[in-house]
Design an enzyme around this catalytic site. Structure first.
Site, PDB file in Angstrom:
ATOM      1  N   LYS A  52      62.282  50.866  23.811  1.00 39.56           N
ATOM      2  CA  LYS A  52      61.487  51.571  22.790  1.00 39.56           C
ATOM      3  C   LYS A  52      60.063  51.793  23.291  1.00 39.56           C
ATOM      4  O   LYS A  52      59.471  52.853  23.097  1.00 39.56           O
ATOM      5  CB  LYS A  52      61.507  50.787  21.470  1.00 39.56           C
ATOM      6  CG  LYS A  52      62.835  50.940  20.760  1.00 39.56           C
ATOM      7  CD  LYS A  52      63.102  49.910  19.683  1.00 39.56           C
ATOM      8  CE  LYS A  52      64.558  50.056  19.220  1.00 39.56           C
ATOM      9  NZ  LYS A  52      64.999  48.994  18.332  1.00 39.56           N
ATOM     10  N   GLN A  96      62.516  44.349  14.949  1.00 41.19           N
ATOM     11  CA  GLN A  96      63.795  44.297  15.659  1.00 41.19           C
ATOM     12  C   GLN A  96      64.733  43.283  14.986  1.00 41.19           C
ATOM     13  O   GLN A  96      64.372  42.119  14.804  1.00 41.19           O
ATOM     14  CB  GLN A  96      63.552  43.927  17.131  1.00 41.19           C
ATOM     15  CG  GLN A  96      64.787  43.952  17.995  1.00 41.19           C
ATOM     16  CD  GLN A  96      65.382  45.349  18.146  1.00 41.19           C
ATOM     17  OE1 GLN A  96      64.678  46.330  18.372  1.00 41.19           O
ATOM     18  NE2 GLN A  96      66.689  45.449  17.998  1.00 41.19           N
ATOM     19  N   ASP A 119      62.844  52.992  10.737  1.00 35.97           N
ATOM     20  CA  ASP A 119      64.260  52.657  10.903  1.00 35.97           C
ATOM     21  C   ASP A 119      65.080  53.178   9.715  1.00 35.97           C
ATOM     22  O   ASP A 119      66.307  53.193   9.769  1.00 35.97           O
ATOM     23  CB  ASP A 119      64.428  51.122  10.964  1.00 35.97           C
ATOM     24  CG  ASP A 119      64.765  50.634  12.355  1.00 35.97           C
ATOM     25  OD1 ASP A 119      65.265  51.449  13.158  1.00 35.97           O
ATOM     26  OD2 ASP A 119      64.536  49.439  12.632  1.00 35.97           O
TER      27      ASP A 119
END
Ligand code: NAP
Length: 284
Positions: A52, A96, A119
């Site tokens: 990322k 995460q 997300d």
């Protein structure tokens, strides 16, 4: 032999489009920032976070990385999320997953401001996905939609089967296919005659988490087969949910693992972060 859907190629195209828009924003004095938070030392999570960070560099975003120790408390993590929520330099926040067991994932997801939830896991954004008026697309399913579009196959009216019903992949995947006017069936561990249902699919998306789960007898001749799975085989090699060798002979289009869905997830994350920055600055 099926045509291989090249996730690296499609993701490079998406990232190039994002970079182009990010460059224009930078000329206007708008820097785009993505904060990535990782808790603990899970090696797979480390790899994802590094990828990322690399993608941020590629598209010209500023990445802020927070690597916290395994023993971080929920309260400490919530305090960091609160700080990032208030930080004007941060357009997107990604925590995460999975988090260590002593931290409630839902309370962290719910604490992220929906307009920074790149997300698209916050219940408010999930609701928008359900209704179909979303601005943030769920990254992995959105990446799958790009891959299907790349084949030229129109989802409209097609029989679509999604194996898996997780909040991260299966459920939003089914919604995106439905929004594209597919006729969608969701299969899971209690589904009866799973092989029979899958073998009727024009478009089959496997998000199970079991190596080699989908075999050629389960797919329709000429089907589009998308493999979301990321598993390790007995030799520790990355592999998907689809038995690629046998299915590639029968499918019309198929994604490899690696090089299929994986790169798309990160590209769509970059796209969502760009969207967040544009929304904050009232840019269409
Ligand atoms: P998950 O939360 O474990 O969900 C797995 C789903 O598969 C569940 O709905 C489960 O059904 C279903 N399932 C398990 N065994 C089954 C069986 N024998 N028959 C039918 N259905 C079965 O996993 P996930 O987070 O959705 O991830 C799925 C896979 O995608 C994993 O390999 C993950 O690593 C990968 N992934 C890849 C990306 C990417 O960027 N490429 C992103 C996210 C995830 P029940 O609900 O009934 O238990």
């Amino acid at each position: 032999m099926a045509q291989i859907i090249d996730g690296k190629k499609v993701s490079a195209r998406v990232k190039a489009e994002v970079k182009k828009e990010a460059d224009v924003l930078r000329e206007k004095g708008i820097e785009i920032g993505l904060a990535v938070v990782i808790v603990g030392n899970d090696p797979a999570s480390r790899v994802y976070v590094n990828n990322k960070k690399k993608a941020c560099e590629e598209v010209g975003f500023v990445s802020y990385e927070y690597a916290l120790p395994e023993k971080t408390t929920e309260k400490e993590l919530l305090a960091l999320v609160d700080k990032l929520n208030k930080d004007d330099k941060v357009n997107g926040i990604l925590v995460q997953l999975p988090l260590p067991k002593h931290i409630n994932e839902n309370s962290i997801i719910n604490a992220i401001r929906p307009e920074k939830d790149v997300d698209a896991f916050h219940p408010e954004n999930v609701g928008h996905i359900m209704i179909g008026d979303f601005s943030f697309l769920p990254c992995t399913p959105a990446g799958v939609m790009e891959l299907i579009a790349d084949t030229g196959v129109d989802v409209c009216g097609k029989r679509c089967v999604v194996i898996g019903r997780s909040n991260i992949v299966g459920k939003p995947m089914a919604m995106l296919l439905l929004h594209a006017n597919g006729t969608v069936t969701i299969c899971h561990s209690r589904t009866k005659d799973l092989a029979g249902i899958c073998s009727e699919a024009d478009i089959l998306v496997a998000a199970v988490g079991k190596a080699g789960f989908v075999t050629s007898d389960m797919i329709k001749e000429g089907a589009v087969v998308i493999d979301v799975g990321m598993n390790r085989d007995e030799n520790g090699k990355l592999c998907g949910d689809v038995d690629f060798a046998s299915c590639a002979d029968k499918a019309g289009y198929i994604t490899p693992v690696p090089g299929g869905v994986g790169p798309m997830t990160i590209a769509m994350l970059m796209k969502n972060t760009l969207t967040a920055a544009k929304q904050k600055n009232n840019i269409k």
